[in-house]
Design a protein around this motif. Structure first.
Motif, mmCIF file in Angstrom:
data_model
loop_
_atom_site.group_PDB
_atom_site.id
_atom_site.type_symbol
_atom_site.label_atom_id
_atom_site.label_comp_id
_atom_site.label_asym_id
_atom_site.label_seq_id
_atom_site.Cartn_x
_atom_site.Cartn_y
_atom_site.Cartn_z
ATOM 1 N N ALA A 39 0.818 -1.213 0.000
ATOM 2 C CA ALA A 39 0.000 0.000 0.000
ATOM 3 C C ALA A 39 0.846 1.255 0.000
ATOM 4 O O ALA A 39 0.488 2.261 -0.629
ATOM 5 C CB ALA A 39 -0.932 -0.016 1.210
ATOM 6 N N GLU A 40 1.972 1.239 0.699
ATOM 7 C CA GLU A 40 2.823 2.424 0.742
ATOM 8 C C GLU A 40 3.372 2.765 -0.633
ATOM 9 O O GLU A 40 3.460 3.944 -1.005
ATOM 10 C CB GLU A 40 3.964 2.211 1.742
ATOM 11 N N GLN A 41 3.735 1.761 -1.394
ATOM 12 C CA GLN A 41 4.223 2.012 -2.747
ATOM 13 C C GLN A 41 3.106 2.492 -3.665
ATOM 14 O O GLN A 41 3.323 3.355 -4.529
ATOM 15 C CB GLN A 41 4.883 0.753 -3.305
ATOM 16 N N ASP A 64 1.499 -7.898 -5.751
ATOM 17 C CA ASP A 64 0.875 -8.484 -4.564
ATOM 18 C C ASP A 64 -0.488 -7.854 -4.358
ATOM 19 O O ASP A 64 -0.766 -6.760 -4.860
ATOM 20 C CB ASP A 64 1.743 -8.245 -3.321
ATOM 21 N N ASN A 65 -1.339 -8.537 -3.598
ATOM 22 C CA ASN A 65 -2.604 -7.948 -3.195
ATOM 23 C C ASN A 65 -2.331 -6.734 -2.306
ATOM 24 O O ASN A 65 -1.364 -6.713 -1.544
ATOM 25 C CB ASN A 65 -3.452 -8.966 -2.437
ATOM 26 N N ILE A 66 -3.217 -5.729 -2.411
ATOM 27 C CA ILE A 66 -3.042 -4.481 -1.665
ATOM 28 C C ILE A 66 -4.259 -4.266 -0.770
ATOM 29 O O ILE A 66 -5.400 -4.299 -1.245
ATOM 30 C CB ILE A 66 -2.892 -3.276 -2.602
ATOM 31 N N ASP A 67 -4.027 -4.024 0.511
ATOM 32 C CA ASP A 67 -5.093 -3.720 1.465
ATOM 33 C C ASP A 67 -5.020 -2.236 1.820
ATOM 34 O O ASP A 67 -4.019 -1.779 2.373
ATOM 35 C CB ASP A 67 -4.926 -4.580 2.724
ATOM 36 N N LEU A 68 -6.087 -1.488 1.495
ATOM 37 C CA LEU A 68 -6.111 -0.048 1.761
ATOM 38 C C LEU A 68 -6.944 0.310 2.987
ATOM 39 O O LEU A 68 -7.379 1.446 3.141
ATOM 40 C CB LEU A 68 -6.665 0.691 0.532
#
Length: 265
Positions: A39-41, A64-68
């Protein structure tokens, strides 16, 4: 920040400035794309676009999967019309979950997109609400674009309090736009008092846009405030619109309802 090269960011720790690439790796070519792994990227990429880097000719790929879920109110990628994303974004069939937007206009994961390709993006549990041209994926396409193999899930929802709310795309103006294999399962609702419009895939096509939708499916409920509910597109006002092999299975609520198109003027 003016001294930092594109695709890098500077962070000050105590009295020392550290410069690091905003991506995990890559050079931005189709063969060696910029890689996003967390998420940071993704946020750093978003901030780079919103600072004026359009990424024209560059490719970005999720690995990769991203969790926001840690982001209370997502600021879209390309948050102004003059800062539209213009590269290629490949979601690589990874899932971006828990996108949340609570305010704004022309907003989704992306805000403004022009001369761009968006593909293979999967959204889960997106919760988008705001004013006009709200959607889960793209708020507004302002020029040539290709969007393919993108979807959201049935745990997602989009609510607009001004005209034109779309499941995946809020509005398309100008240019040639090709939309293929898009799936909306989100509930799409527009609550404005007059000219309420909601569409399962796209809310509005207007101002000289030449749009083709092929193999797109809406399964989500589309609700208006006594307005125009379209299973695929809500409003078609100018330009050209071609819809082929598209399906709506979602319920439609409005004074005017069309499985493919709610309003043609």
């Amino acid at each position: 920040s003016e001294c930092v090269a594109p695709y890098y960011k500077a962070t000050k720790n105590s009295d020392v400035w550290e410069v690091a690439m905003i991506f995990a790796s890559g050079s931005g070519t189709a063969e060696d794309p910029f890689v996003i792994q967390n998420a940071e990227q993704l946020k750093a990429f978003r901030d780079n676009v919103n600072a004026g880097n359009t990424f024209a000719g560059k490719t970005i790929e999720l690995m990769d999967n991203i969790d926001l879920s840690s982001v209370e109110n997502w600021v879209p990628i390309g948050n102004e019309s003059g800062k539209a994303f213009a590269g290629t974004f490949d979601g690589n069939n990874k899932t971006i979950s828990n996108l949340k937007i609570t305010t704004g206009n022309y907003a989704g994961l992306f805000g403004y997109v022009s001369t761009a390709t968006i593909k293979n993006v999967k959204l889960a549990n997106a919760d988008v609400s705001g004013g006009k041209r709200m959607a889960t994926l793209i708020g507004k396409i302002t020029g040539n674009a290709t969007v393919t193999n993108c979807s959201n899930d049935a745990d997602s929802s989009v609510t607009g309090n001004d005209r034109n709310t779309g499941g995946l795309i809020g509005e398309i103006v100008n240019g040639t736009v090709v939309l293929t294999n898009l799936v909306n399962k989100a509930t799409v609702e527009n609550n404005t008092a007059s000219d309420s419009r909601a569409g399962g895939i796209v809310a509005q096509v207007t101002t000289g846009a030449n749009v083709t939708l092929t193999n797109c499916t809406n399964n989500g409920a589309v609700k208006t405030n006594n307005g125009y509910a379209g299973g695929i597109v809500s409003a078609y006002q100018s330009g050209t619109l071609n819809i082929a092999n598209c399906v709506n299975t979602g319920t439609l609520v409005g004074a005017y309802e069309g499985n493919m198109l709610g309003w043609y003027t």
